[in-house]
Enzyme design. Structure first.
Site, PDB file in Angstrom:
ATOM      1  N   TYR A 135      88.943  18.311  15.270  1.00 54.77           N
ATOM      2  CA  TYR A 135      89.287  17.174  16.120  1.00 54.77           C
ATOM      3  C   TYR A 135      89.937  17.639  17.434  1.00 54.77           C
ATOM      4  CZ  TYR A 135      90.818  12.352  17.032  1.00 54.77           C
ATOM      5  OH  TYR A 135      91.009  11.104  17.577  1.00 54.77           O
ATOM      6  N   LYS A 154      94.425  13.325  23.418  1.00 53.14           N
ATOM      7  CA  LYS A 154      95.271  12.171  23.083  1.00 53.14           C
ATOM      8  C   LYS A 154      96.740  12.512  23.367  1.00 53.14           C
ATOM      9  CE  LYS A 154      92.030   9.414  21.398  1.00 53.14           C
ATOM     10  NZ  LYS A 154      91.573   8.275  22.205  1.00 53.14           N
TER      11      LYS A 154
HETATM   12  N1  LIG Z   1      87.923   5.597  14.490  1.00 57.43           N
HETATM   13  C1  LIG Z   1      89.149   6.027  14.282  1.00 57.43           C
HETATM   14  O1  LIG Z   1      89.522   6.451  13.158  1.00 57.43           O
HETATM   15  C2  LIG Z   1      90.180   5.987  15.392  1.00 57.43           C
HETATM   16  C3  LIG Z   1      91.514   6.096  15.061  1.00 57.43           C
HETATM   17  C4  LIG Z   1      92.485   6.032  16.057  1.00 57.43           C
HETATM   18  C5  LIG Z   1      92.097   5.907  17.379  1.00 57.43           C
HETATM   19  N2  LIG Z   1      90.774   5.840  17.697  1.00 57.43           N
HETATM   20  C6  LIG Z   1      90.433   5.710  19.111  1.00 57.43           C
HETATM   21  O2  LIG Z   1      89.956   4.389  19.344  1.00 57.43           O
HETATM   22  C7  LIG Z   1      89.004   4.419  20.398  1.00 57.43           C
HETATM   23  C8  LIG Z   1      87.706   3.810  19.930  1.00 57.43           C
HETATM   24  O3  LIG Z   1      87.247   4.548  18.811  1.00 57.43           O
HETATM   25  P1  LIG Z   1      85.974   4.107  17.960  1.00 57.43           P
HETATM   26  O4  LIG Z   1      86.050   4.841  16.684  1.00 57.43           O
HETATM   27  O5  LIG Z   1      85.856   2.629  17.991  1.00 57.43           O
HETATM   28  O6  LIG Z   1      84.810   4.769  18.864  1.00 57.43           O
HETATM   29  P2  LIG Z   1      83.232   4.585  18.812  1.00 57.43           P
HETATM   30  O7  LIG Z   1      82.824   3.718  17.684  1.00 57.43           O
HETATM   31  O8  LIG Z   1      82.677   5.967  18.920  1.00 57.43           O
HETATM   32  O9  LIG Z   1      82.941   3.786  20.190  1.00 57.43           O
HETATM   33  C9  LIG Z   1      83.225   4.436  21.394  1.00 57.43           C
HETATM   34  C10 LIG Z   1      82.981   3.498  22.537  1.00 57.43           C
HETATM   35  O10 LIG Z   1      83.321   4.195  23.735  1.00 57.43           O
HETATM   36  C11 LIG Z   1      82.208   4.186  24.618  1.00 57.43           C
HETATM   37  N3  LIG Z   1      82.192   5.395  25.424  1.00 57.43           N
HETATM   38  C12 LIG Z   1      82.127   6.689  25.021  1.00 57.43           C
HETATM   39  N4  LIG Z   1      82.142   7.497  26.087  1.00 57.43           N
HETATM   40  C13 LIG Z   1      82.223   6.698  27.179  1.00 57.43           C
HETATM   41  C14 LIG Z   1      82.264   6.933  28.570  1.00 57.43           C
HETATM   42  N5  LIG Z   1      82.214   8.182  29.063  1.00 57.43           N
HETATM   43  N6  LIG Z   1      82.344   5.884  29.418  1.00 57.43           N
HETATM   44  C15 LIG Z   1      82.392   4.607  28.948  1.00 57.43           C
HETATM   45  N7  LIG Z   1      82.352   4.318  27.631  1.00 57.43           N
HETATM   46  C16 LIG Z   1      82.261   5.357  26.758  1.00 57.43           C
HETATM   47  C17 LIG Z   1      81.004   4.060  23.729  1.00 57.43           C
HETATM   48  O11 LIG Z   1      79.897   3.552  24.477  1.00 57.43           O
HETATM   49  P3  LIG Z   1      78.412   4.135  24.178  1.00 57.43           P
HETATM   50  O12 LIG Z   1      78.080   3.681  22.783  1.00 57.43           O
HETATM   51  O13 LIG Z   1      77.575   3.468  25.220  1.00 57.43           O
HETATM   52  O14 LIG Z   1      78.504   5.618  24.290  1.00 57.43           O
HETATM   53  C18 LIG Z   1      81.539   3.074  22.676  1.00 57.43           C
HETATM   54  O15 LIG Z   1      81.485   1.763  23.189  1.00 57.43           O
HETATM   55  C19 LIG Z   1      88.878   5.880  20.817  1.00 57.43           C
HETATM   56  O16 LIG Z   1      89.749   6.147  21.885  1.00 57.43           O
HETATM   57  C20 LIG Z   1      89.319   6.623  19.572  1.00 57.43           C
HETATM   58  O17 LIG Z   1      89.787   7.926  19.860  1.00 57.43           O
HETATM   59  C21 LIG Z   1      89.803   5.856  16.734  1.00 57.43           C
END
Ligand SMILES: NC(=O)c1ccc[n+]([C@@H]2O[C@H](COP(=O)([O-])OP(=O)(O)OC[C@H]3O[C@@H](n4cnc5c(N)ncnc54)[C@H](OP(=O)(O)O)[C@@H]3O)[C@@H](O)[C@H]2O)c1
Length: 257
Positions: A156, A162
């Site tokens: 990671y 982060k």
């Molecule tokens: N999942 C977890 O366990 C978790 C836990 C804590 C925090 N988070 C944080 O929460 C946030 C969302 O996570 P998630 O798991 O929901 O992510 P996800 O399902 O991978 O979705 C990511 C989103 O970000 C967009 N994206 C990626 N690169 C981009 C860019 N360069 N410009 C504009 N949009 C972009 C993607 O669009 P496209 O599909 O068009 O690429 C998608 O809409 C992240 O910051 C992640 O680190 C996640």
């Protein structure tokens, strides 16, 4: 009843996952919403279109903008389209993230550049472009962080970005204080989204984690709405951990009640 009524929220990466939940909750709280995604023409765009329809069905306005936050010109377009449509911005939610899942020492140069360009530079480009608009409204910035900012996970490298961004949150809270912009973060535990489906392949024993320690996207979204609402007006420069107590219980045997 509607803490974000007549306000405008822009959520980066809000076509799916946690960003999608945040956009929906902002609309339910009364805000008009800017939905951003990166990949044109695919399922991400379809999900963004669907979300737009849902938000309009709630009686709010929604604007969909394809933009890659890693590219400065694209970020400029994101904010100029927002200003053109709504004439204001109250909340910037920095949610978009993208990173490979492998140890940092194994990253190829292009992966390292993508890691920094999307997850550090991209967020800062967004902050820079948002400040003139947020200064007019006395707005808020909320960064979505993760436990990787403070705990080791072998696959990671996003964790280091982060951590850097949580530091940027503290810096900007001070430097933007005179503009009456509040800056905070929500640090989420483990959420079952598309990115988690990939991460779990590299995470030994993750299946032993009890179900009740997984966080729902809506739980992150509720904390984010709180940090945008008038009730949190006394909070800035902070990171609120929303992990159902996971980080508090890291040293307890998994089988303990
Ligand atoms: N999942 C977890 O366990 C978790 C836990 C804590 C925090 N988070 C944080 O929460 C946030 C969302 O996570 P998630 O798991 O929901 O992510 P996800 O399902 O991978 O979705 C990511 C989103 O970000 C967009 N994206 C990626 N690169 C981009 C860019 N360069 N410009 C504009 N949009 C972009 C993607 O669009 P496209 O599909 O068009 O690429 C998608 O809409 C992240 O910051 C992640 O680190 C996640």
């Amino acid at each position: 009843m509607l803490p974000l009524k007549d306000k405008v929220a822009l959520i980066t990466g809000s076509s799916r996952g946690i960003g999608n939940a945040i956009a929906r909750k902002c609309a339910l709280a009364g805000a008009d919403v800017v939905i951003n995604y990166r990949k044109a023409g695919g399922s991400s765009q379809e999900q963004a279109e669907q979300l737009c329809k849902e938000i309009e069905g709630m009686g709010r306005s929604a604007l969909m903008v394809q933009a890659d936050i890693a590219a400065k010109d694209s970020v400029k377009k994101l904010f100029s389209e927002t200003a053109g449509r709504f004439g204001r911005l109250d909340f910037l939610i920095l949610n978009a993230a993208k990173a490979p899942f492998k140890p940092v020492e194994k990253l190829f140069e292009r992966e390292l550049r993508q890691l920094v360009e999307t997850n550090y530079l991209g967020n800062i480009f967004c902050i820079q472009e948002s400040v003139p608009l947020l200064a007019k409204s006395g707005g808020r910035i909320v960064f979505i962080s993760s436990l990787g900012s403070r705990f080791y996970n072998p696959a990671y490298p996003l964790g280091s970005m982060k951590a850097a961004m949580e530091s940027v949150v503290r810096d900007c809270a001070e430097s933007l204080r005179h503009k009456k912009i509040l800056v905070n973060a929500v640090c989420g535990g483990i959420v079952r989204t598309d990115s988690f489906k990939i991460l779990r392949q590299y995470w030994e024993n993750i299946d032993m984690l009890p179900d009740e320690l997984f966080v729902e996207p809506d739980e992150i979204a509720d904390a984010t709405v709180f940090l945008c609402a008038p009730e949190s007006r006394g909070i800035t420069g902070q990171t609120l951990v929303v992990d159902r107590g996971l980080s508090n219980s890291l040293f307890r045997a998994v089988s303990n009640p």
